[in-house]
Design an enzyme around this catalytic site. Structure first.
Site, PDB file in Angstrom:
ATOM      1  N   CYS A  80      56.725  11.759 -49.278  1.00  0.00           N
ATOM      2  CA  CYS A  80      56.613  10.325 -49.002  1.00  0.00           C
ATOM      3  C   CYS A  80      55.571   9.596 -49.844  1.00  0.00           C
ATOM      4  O   CYS A  80      55.852   8.475 -50.291  1.00  0.00           O
ATOM      5  CB  CYS A  80      56.430  10.032 -47.514  1.00  0.00           C
ATOM      6  SG  CYS A  80      55.668  11.327 -46.561  1.00  0.00           S
ATOM      7  N   ARG A  96      53.552  24.157 -48.273  1.00  0.00           N
ATOM      8  CA  ARG A  96      52.592  24.053 -47.189  1.00  0.00           C
ATOM      9  C   ARG A  96      52.015  25.429 -46.919  1.00  0.00           C
ATOM     10  O   ARG A  96      52.749  26.417 -46.902  1.00  0.00           O
ATOM     11  CB  ARG A  96      53.254  23.507 -45.912  1.00  0.00           C
ATOM     12  CG  ARG A  96      53.732  22.092 -46.127  1.00  0.00           C
ATOM     13  CD  ARG A  96      54.407  21.532 -44.912  1.00  0.00           C
ATOM     14  NE  ARG A  96      54.971  20.228 -45.227  1.00  0.00           N
ATOM     15  CZ  ARG A  96      55.691  19.508 -44.397  1.00  0.00           C
ATOM     16  NH1 ARG A  96      55.941  19.957 -43.187  1.00  0.00           N
ATOM     17  NH2 ARG A  96      56.177  18.340 -44.759  1.00  0.00           N
ATOM     18  N   GLN A 109      63.049  19.807 -48.814  1.00  0.00           N
ATOM     19  CA  GLN A 109      63.498  18.882 -47.770  1.00  0.00           C
ATOM     20  C   GLN A 109      64.640  18.030 -48.308  1.00  0.00           C
ATOM     21  O   GLN A 109      64.622  17.629 -49.460  1.00  0.00           O
ATOM     22  CB  GLN A 109      62.357  17.943 -47.387  1.00  0.00           C
ATOM     23  CG  GLN A 109      61.188  18.626 -46.725  1.00  0.00           C
ATOM     24  CD  GLN A 109      60.078  17.648 -46.399  1.00  0.00           C
ATOM     25  OE1 GLN A 109      59.694  16.841 -47.245  1.00  0.00           O
ATOM     26  NE2 GLN A 109      59.566  17.715 -45.187  1.00  0.00           N
ATOM     27  N   ASP A 126      65.102  15.028 -48.163  1.00  0.00           N
ATOM     28  CA  ASP A 126      64.246  13.933 -47.756  1.00  0.00           C
ATOM     29  C   ASP A 126      64.792  12.589 -48.213  1.00  0.00           C
ATOM     30  O   ASP A 126      65.512  12.504 -49.206  1.00  0.00           O
ATOM     31  CB  ASP A 126      62.871  14.146 -48.394  1.00  0.00           C
ATOM     32  CG  ASP A 126      61.740  13.630 -47.530  1.00  0.00           C
ATOM     33  OD1 ASP A 126      62.050  13.022 -46.483  1.00  0.00           O
ATOM     34  OD2 ASP A 126      60.583  13.828 -47.899  1.00  0.00           O
ATOM     35  N   HIS A 133      63.432   8.206 -47.867  1.00  0.00           N
ATOM     36  CA  HIS A 133      62.594   7.191 -47.240  1.00  0.00           C
ATOM     37  C   HIS A 133      63.264   5.849 -47.378  1.00  0.00           C
ATOM     38  O   HIS A 133      63.676   5.471 -48.469  1.00  0.00           O
ATOM     39  CB  HIS A 133      61.193   7.204 -47.864  1.00  0.00           C
ATOM     40  CG  HIS A 133      60.503   8.503 -47.619  1.00  0.00           C
ATOM     41  ND1 HIS A 133      60.500   9.524 -48.529  1.00  0.00           N
ATOM     42  CD2 HIS A 133      59.850   8.972 -46.516  1.00  0.00           C
ATOM     43  CE1 HIS A 133      59.860  10.565 -48.005  1.00  0.00           C
ATOM     44  NE2 HIS A 133      59.464  10.258 -46.789  1.00  0.00           N
ATOM     45  N   LYS A 149      59.198   9.431 -33.309  1.00  0.00           N
ATOM     46  CA  LYS A 149      60.319  10.053 -34.018  1.00  0.00           C
ATOM     47  C   LYS A 149      61.457  10.427 -33.077  1.00  0.00           C
ATOM     48  O   LYS A 149      61.286  10.470 -31.856  1.00  0.00           O
ATOM     49  CB  LYS A 149      59.841  11.277 -34.784  1.00  0.00           C
ATOM     50  CG  LYS A 149      59.183  12.324 -33.902  1.00  0.00           C
ATOM     51  CD  LYS A 149      58.680  13.498 -34.734  1.00  0.00           C
ATOM     52  CE  LYS A 149      58.082  14.574 -33.846  1.00  0.00           C
ATOM     53  NZ  LYS A 149      57.753  15.791 -34.550  1.00  0.00           N
ATOM     54  N   HIS A 166      61.280   7.789 -42.367  1.00  0.00           N
ATOM     55  CA  HIS A 166      61.421   9.112 -42.985  1.00  0.00           C
ATOM     56  C   HIS A 166      62.613   9.756 -42.297  1.00  0.00           C
ATOM     57  O   HIS A 166      62.712   9.671 -41.083  1.00  0.00           O
ATOM     58  CB  HIS A 166      60.243  10.029 -42.685  1.00  0.00           C
ATOM     59  CG  HIS A 166      58.893   9.493 -42.976  1.00  0.00           C
ATOM     60  ND1 HIS A 166      58.073  10.060 -43.907  1.00  0.00           N
ATOM     61  CD2 HIS A 166      58.197   8.458 -42.465  1.00  0.00           C
ATOM     62  CE1 HIS A 166      56.920   9.415 -43.938  1.00  0.00           C
ATOM     63  NE2 HIS A 166      56.960   8.440 -43.076  1.00  0.00           N
TER      64      HIS A 166
END
Length: 648
Positions: A337, A366, A384, A386, A388, A472, A518
């Site tokens: 992000c 991570r 991910q 992912d 946004h 979320k 997200h």
RNA sequence: GCCGACGUAGCUCAGGGGUAGAGCGUUUCCUUGGUAAGGAAGAGGUCACGGGUUCAAAUCCCGUCGUUGGCUCCA
């Protein structure tokens, strides 16, 4: 006389002092035999607790979650007694029922406990169970309770009791055993007919690693031997579907000590599967108005200081990479992000341009603690799916619902039919744990709840489970074995737009802050593939199978025809190979079955002459002989059953 | 990171102070076949790694790494 209201609304009168058991008995002898626990006026009571006021009563049997809880909690008492008898001097701590069974944490002192001890403990437990000892609760004064455990030199129970209020303390007795306990037990130990200890593990007292480590014994118990057998069979089935095992067998992925723990390596077949999943989502996202972006794997430390991640997670992350000369610090990216925020910032936006939807299959790193790594579901490097979404506050509700549509499309195409949604809100009593204004939180939380309602989702609200930057919506899917997994997630974020000073020009010619969503329908490719493997047992939906068919030749005389067939299959976009080795048909079929290939196309003299193939489905079903074009029809029909077009 | 278990052939696993084992797979040869294992022969191991005990260690002890069941954590 007291009036007892039952769940069906009926009211029955009983003598004051009647027990839930008496009530059950007045309904039917069967219920009386099976009633395990009860709630009176929403408080857990024993089936033997005398009822002295009017109230509403719910009776529970093994078929209710509450019944199972009482069953397993009682079993924990039996376990504790067995441990105490077998290992005199053990210090008992706590022993709750859990999702699947129960555990008891004990301080064994210098002793250790291993799986080889289980049989002995199980036998002891069953012996206690067979004694049909009644569980009975009694109140004790705080002083007496403390005295008992001080005498036993048990600091754990003493600590527990010290935190309780005098007058509310109860002990539960059965047989010769006594334990501090709040209540909720079986009528007697005889209900427990089958016991199995599952594992032994270390656990800290009160979950704090500064505290002494206790020994936790996990077990499960059942009212019938048959139930235990079924449960163990389910575990066996889960073992067979373990994604780590299937991943190896199907040659999808591997790990290497040299490369590093928690860093998966995708083999060609796994990579093909993953690419297919990505393309599937990319196609749907394109339709939904997303644009792909690409960002590097590292970013300046400053980027994460700005985003706030550094302050929150920096110390527990992979540590910065430094440049040799300038001493600049870069971090492996733990999230996409911040990068995407800077992509947004590269251009000046008008409200007319929004929403912007930036998507990336972004690989992040991570530092997960070594003990936490697990196959593909917990890794240190993962990708991910992912994206946004940057939108105006007005667009939030609508955008959120569109994301839900996309997630539902993904689940539908991959055969996840059972799922629930979890709406995670912040804990209103603990606001300092979160960042952002009350007003923004309220807006975001409402947007999520409204969207979940509008989409008819089956959702539960969990207070205090929100991310620190926003609420979320998580999707929990149930797999074929009934296990729950958390998959996709959608999160609303007012925080990062603030920190990165994201703006757009509104119709009022003023600068405004966009809202950010997200979202990751799969979560991560690694985790998703793992769950999909366990859900399907390796029998992926046909459209996703790395290989859909294999052509099996009866002898080398048909090699040429096999190549013709392969070419035709390729023309129909069916992914296939030829097995023309000098092996018997039996062996070729067996190997194809083990590889879980959906279709086997057998060709011999007859097929070569007729220009057909003989089709066998994975599992053995014979579809008969047909032309390749007819076979392609079979394949397409099956694909269309699961893979629909994404409609916006 | 912490506690427990485990680490032997490509895979699944047996063994266990005195010359390293099985099945599957792989290689070669024979077999040319009809819906889940055709036959024969061969190759293949620093018993995770490093120390220690011992006349002798894959085996016993300690440490490291990895895997695993939990605990804790999870942007």
């Amino acid at each position: 006389m007291i009036k007892v209201t039952l769940p069906d609304g009926s009211v029955k009168e009983f003598e004051s002092g009647a027990t839930p058991f008496d009530v059950a008995n007045s309904i039917s002898a069967g219920l009386a035999r099976n009633v395990i626990s009860a709630k009176y006026n929403n408080t857990t009571v024993e089936t033997t607790t005398p009822l002295t006021t009017d109230g509403s009563l719910v009776l529970y049997t093994w078929n209710d979650d509450e019944g199972k809880t009482a069953f397993w909690h009682s079993s924990a008492h039996i376990l504790a007694q067995a441990l105490e008898e077998l290992y005199p001097g053990v210090k008992l701590t706590i022993g709750p029922a859990i999702d699947k069974g129960f555990y008891y944490d004990v301080d064994l002192g210098e002793r250790t406990l291993g799986e080889h001890d289980f049989k002995k403990i199980e036998d002891k437990m069953l012996e206690i169970a067979r004694g049909k000892h009644e569980f009975s609760m009694r109140s004790v004064s705080k002083a007496d309770a403390l005295e008992l455990y001080k005498k036993q030199d048990n600091p754990y129970k003493v600590e527990l009791i010290e935190n309780l209020e005098d007058g509310t303390i109860t002990f539960c007795d059965h047989d010769s055993f006594t334990d501090l306990c709040r209540g909720g037990h079986l009528p007697n130990t005889g209900f427990v007919k089958a016991v199995k200890l599952m594992s032994v593990a270390g656990a800290y007292w009160r979950g704090d690693e500064k505290n002494p480590q206790l020994t936790r014994v996990y077990g499960i118990s059942f009212p019938k031997q048959k139930d235990l057998k079924e449960y163990l069979e389910l575990l066996e089935e889960a073992k067979k579907r373990d994604h780590r095992k299937l991943g190896k067998e199907l040659q999808l992925f591997t790990f290497s000590q040299k490369v590093g723990q928690g860093l998966p390596l995708w083999l060609p077949k796994g990579a093909a599967l993953r690419e297919r999943l990505e393309n599937f989502l990319k196609a749907a996202q394109k339709k939904a108005g997303y644009e792909m972006v690409v960002t590097p794997h590292i970013g300046q430390k400053e980027l994460y200081v700005t985003s706030g991640h550094y302050a929150k997670y920096g110390a527990d992350s992979f540590q910065p990479i430094t440049t040799p000369a300038e001493g600049e610090e870069f971090l492996l990216k733990p999230m996409n992000c911040p990068h995407h925020c800077e992509i947004y910032n590269a251009v000046q936006w008008s409200y007319r341009d929004l929403p912007k939807r930036f998507a990336e299959f972004g690989t992040v790193y991570r530092y997960e603690q070594s003990g936490e790594l697990h196959g593909l579901t917990r890794v240190r490097g993962f990708t991910q799916d992912d994206a946004h979404i940057f939108c105006t506050p007005d667009q939030l509700d609508d955008e959120f619902m569109k994301v839900i549509d996309l997630v539902l499309y993904v689940f539908g195409s991959l055969g996840f039919e059972n799922f629930t949604a979890q709406v995670s809100l912040r804990d209103p009593d603990n606001k300092e744990k979160y960042i952002g204004s009350d007003e923004n939180w309220a807006k975001a939380e409402n947007a999520i709840i409204n969207a979940a309602k509008a989409k008819g989702l089956n959702y539960v609200i969990e207070t205090g489970e929100a991310a620190f930057y926003g609420p979320k919506l998580d999707f929990m899917v149930k797999d074929a074995l009934g296990r729950s997994w958390q998959l996709g997630t959608i999160q609303v974020d007012y925080n990062l737009p603030e920190r990165f000073e994201l703006t757009y020009k509104g119709s009022d010619n003023e600068e405004h802050r966009p809202v950010m969503i997200h979202r990751a329908p799969f979560g991560s490719m690694e985790r998703f593939v793992a769950i999909l493997l366990e859900h399907t047992g390796g029998n992926f939906p046909l459209w996703l199978m790395p290989q859909q068919a294999i052509v099996l030749t009866l002898s080398e005389n048909y090699e040429k025809y096999a190549q013709n067939v392969l070419e035709l299959l390729e023309n129909h976009e069916i992914r296939a190979t030829v097995d023309d080795r000098g092996e018997t048909m039996g062996r070729k079929i067996r190997e194809a079955e083990m590889q879980k290939l959906p279709f086997m196309l057998i060709i011999g003299e007859k097929e070569a002459n007729d220009g057909t193939v003989s089709v066998r489905k994975h599992g053995g079903e014979d579809l008969g002989t047909m032309t390749v074009a007819e076979f392609a029809e079979v394949v397409n029909t099956e694909i269309n059953k699961t893979l629909k077009k994404f409609e916006v």
